[in-house]
Write an enzyme that holds these catalytic residues in place. Structure first.
Site, PDB file in Angstrom:
ATOM      1  N   TYR A 276      -5.516  14.143   6.292  1.00  0.00           N
ATOM      2  CA  TYR A 276      -5.677  13.620   4.616  1.00  0.00           C
ATOM      3  C   TYR A 276      -6.285  14.060   4.037  1.00  0.00           C
ATOM      4  O   TYR A 276      -6.354  14.650   2.635  1.00  0.00           O
ATOM      5  CB  TYR A 276      -6.170  12.242   4.790  1.00  0.00           C
ATOM      6  CG  TYR A 276      -4.615  11.787   5.665  1.00  0.00           C
ATOM      7  CD1 TYR A 276      -3.514  10.949   5.257  1.00  0.00           C
ATOM      8  CD2 TYR A 276      -5.257  10.891   6.781  1.00  0.00           C
ATOM      9  CE1 TYR A 276      -2.903  10.145   5.796  1.00  0.00           C
ATOM     10  CE2 TYR A 276      -4.843   9.697   7.026  1.00  0.00           C
ATOM     11  CZ  TYR A 276      -2.625  10.151   6.981  1.00  0.00           C
ATOM     12  OH  TYR A 276      -2.060   9.012   7.283  1.00  0.00           O
TER      13      TYR A 276
ATOM     14  N   HIS B 101      -3.519  12.384  -1.825  1.00  0.00           N
ATOM     15  CA  HIS B 101      -4.149  11.091  -2.206  1.00  0.00           C
ATOM     16  C   HIS B 101      -5.869  10.733  -1.902  1.00  0.00           C
ATOM     17  O   HIS B 101      -6.141   9.572  -2.141  1.00  0.00           O
ATOM     18  CB  HIS B 101      -2.621  10.048  -1.291  1.00  0.00           C
ATOM     19  CG  HIS B 101      -2.705   8.630  -1.350  1.00  0.00           C
ATOM     20  ND1 HIS B 101      -2.439   7.756  -2.928  1.00  0.00           N
ATOM     21  CD2 HIS B 101      -2.497   7.787  -0.494  1.00  0.00           C
ATOM     22  CE1 HIS B 101      -1.996   7.127  -2.880  1.00  0.00           C
ATOM     23  NE2 HIS B 101      -2.108   6.672  -1.987  1.00  0.00           N
TER      24      HIS B 101
ATOM     25  N   TYR C 298      -7.485   1.184   4.706  1.00  0.00           N
ATOM     26  CA  TYR C 298      -6.727   2.031   4.820  1.00  0.00           C
ATOM     27  C   TYR C 298      -6.424   1.427   2.951  1.00  0.00           C
ATOM     28  O   TYR C 298      -6.515   0.580   2.082  1.00  0.00           O
ATOM     29  CB  TYR C 298      -5.261   0.545   4.647  1.00  0.00           C
ATOM     30  CG  TYR C 298      -4.584   0.680   6.797  1.00  0.00           C
ATOM     31  CD1 TYR C 298      -4.490   2.628   6.993  1.00  0.00           C
ATOM     32  CD2 TYR C 298      -4.851   0.062   7.050  1.00  0.00           C
ATOM     33  CE1 TYR C 298      -4.214   2.813   8.670  1.00  0.00           C
ATOM     34  CE2 TYR C 298      -4.428   0.209   8.870  1.00  0.00           C
ATOM     35  CZ  TYR C 298      -4.021   1.575   9.324  1.00  0.00           C
ATOM     36  OH  TYR C 298      -3.985   2.087  10.455  1.00  0.00           O
TER      37      TYR C 298
ATOM     38  N   ASN D 130      -4.126   0.686   0.856  1.00  0.00           N
ATOM     39  CA  ASN D 130      -3.664  -0.682   0.462  1.00  0.00           C
ATOM     40  C   ASN D 130      -4.523  -1.412   0.455  1.00  0.00           C
ATOM     41  O   ASN D 130      -4.382  -3.106   0.176  1.00  0.00           O
ATOM     42  CB  ASN D 130      -2.696  -0.859   0.512  1.00  0.00           C
ATOM     43  CG  ASN D 130      -2.303  -1.124   2.148  1.00  0.00           C
ATOM     44  OD1 ASN D 130      -3.075  -0.541   2.981  1.00  0.00           O
ATOM     45  ND2 ASN D 130      -1.148  -1.507   2.564  1.00  0.00           N
TER      46      ASN D 130
ATOM     47  N   ASN E 274      -1.491   0.976  -4.629  1.00  0.00           N
ATOM     48  CA  ASN E 274      -1.701   0.106  -4.083  1.00  0.00           C
ATOM     49  C   ASN E 274      -3.153  -0.317  -3.861  1.00  0.00           C
ATOM     50  O   ASN E 274      -3.657  -1.342  -3.630  1.00  0.00           O
ATOM     51  CB  ASN E 274      -0.793   0.293  -2.766  1.00  0.00           C
ATOM     52  CG  ASN E 274       0.698  -0.127  -2.865  1.00  0.00           C
ATOM     53  OD1 ASN E 274       1.459  -0.854  -3.652  1.00  0.00           O
ATOM     54  ND2 ASN E 274       1.553   0.585  -2.184  1.00  0.00           N
TER      55      ASN E 274
END
Length: 189
Positions: A14, A19, A64, A66, A112
């Protein structure tokens, strides 16, 4: 005292994705102020330092995305930090690449991670720096977890630096001053 939270996803796969903009901005602040983000607590990695006379905690949740609120509330409660002194940096698809937006409060806007933070803080009154990643032409998940093109990367690197300055401005000058200084600025190649 301020808690500066960068939202992102842990894991090498990532790194440098859309993100993970929050993590990238926190890393820039850490480098500028010689803050090592090497402690594990609050369901994340964190480090302590100063911006001028103000103590800051830099936090990168390892939950995570969210579930980011779990990490934020633990750190805020431990340090007894007011909600108004929790700055959250994150990616925003509703803002064009090359722009950022500073806000003192507001809804989750479909993000989220922010939705979960609002839920855990029981408030939407906390400053945030929303970094534009633009609208996807593809699947949203693939887009936010994807990397920027070479041309976009050139712009984003400048926006990340500007986002770090916006966070510092919130700490030094307040949200209103940071909004006046950084909202509306557009970086282009």
């Amino acid at each position: 005292m301020y808690l500066v939270v960068g939202l992102g996803n842990i894991g090498k796969e990532y790194k440098k994705t859309r993100h993970n903009i929050g993590f990238d901005v926190v890393d820039i602040i850490a480098e500028k102020y010689n803050i090592e983000i090497n402690r594990q607590k609050f369901k994340g990695s964190y480090g302590e330092g100063r911006i001028g006379n103000e103590k800051i905690i830099l936090l990168k949740p390892s939950t995570y995305m969210n579930l980011s609120g779990e990490s934020v509330i633990e750190a805020a409660n431990f340090y007894k930090i007011d909600k108004e002194n929790i700055i959250v940096i994150y990616d925003d698809m509703s803002i064009d690449i090359g722009k950022l937006r500073v806000r003192g409060k507001g809804s989750a806007g479909g993000h989220n991670g922010i939705k979960n933070i609002i839920q855990h803080l029981n408030s939407d009154i906390f400053p945030r720096v929303r970094v534009g990643i633009g609208q996807p032409d593809e699947n949203v998940v693939n887009y936010v977890l994807g990397k920027f093109s070479k041309d976009q990367r050139e712009i984003i690197d400048k926006v990340l630096a500007m986002s770090a300055k916006a966070c510092i401005s919130i700490v030094e000058d307040g949200v209103t001053e940071a909004m006046n200084k950084y909202n509306g600025v557009k970086i282009e190649v």
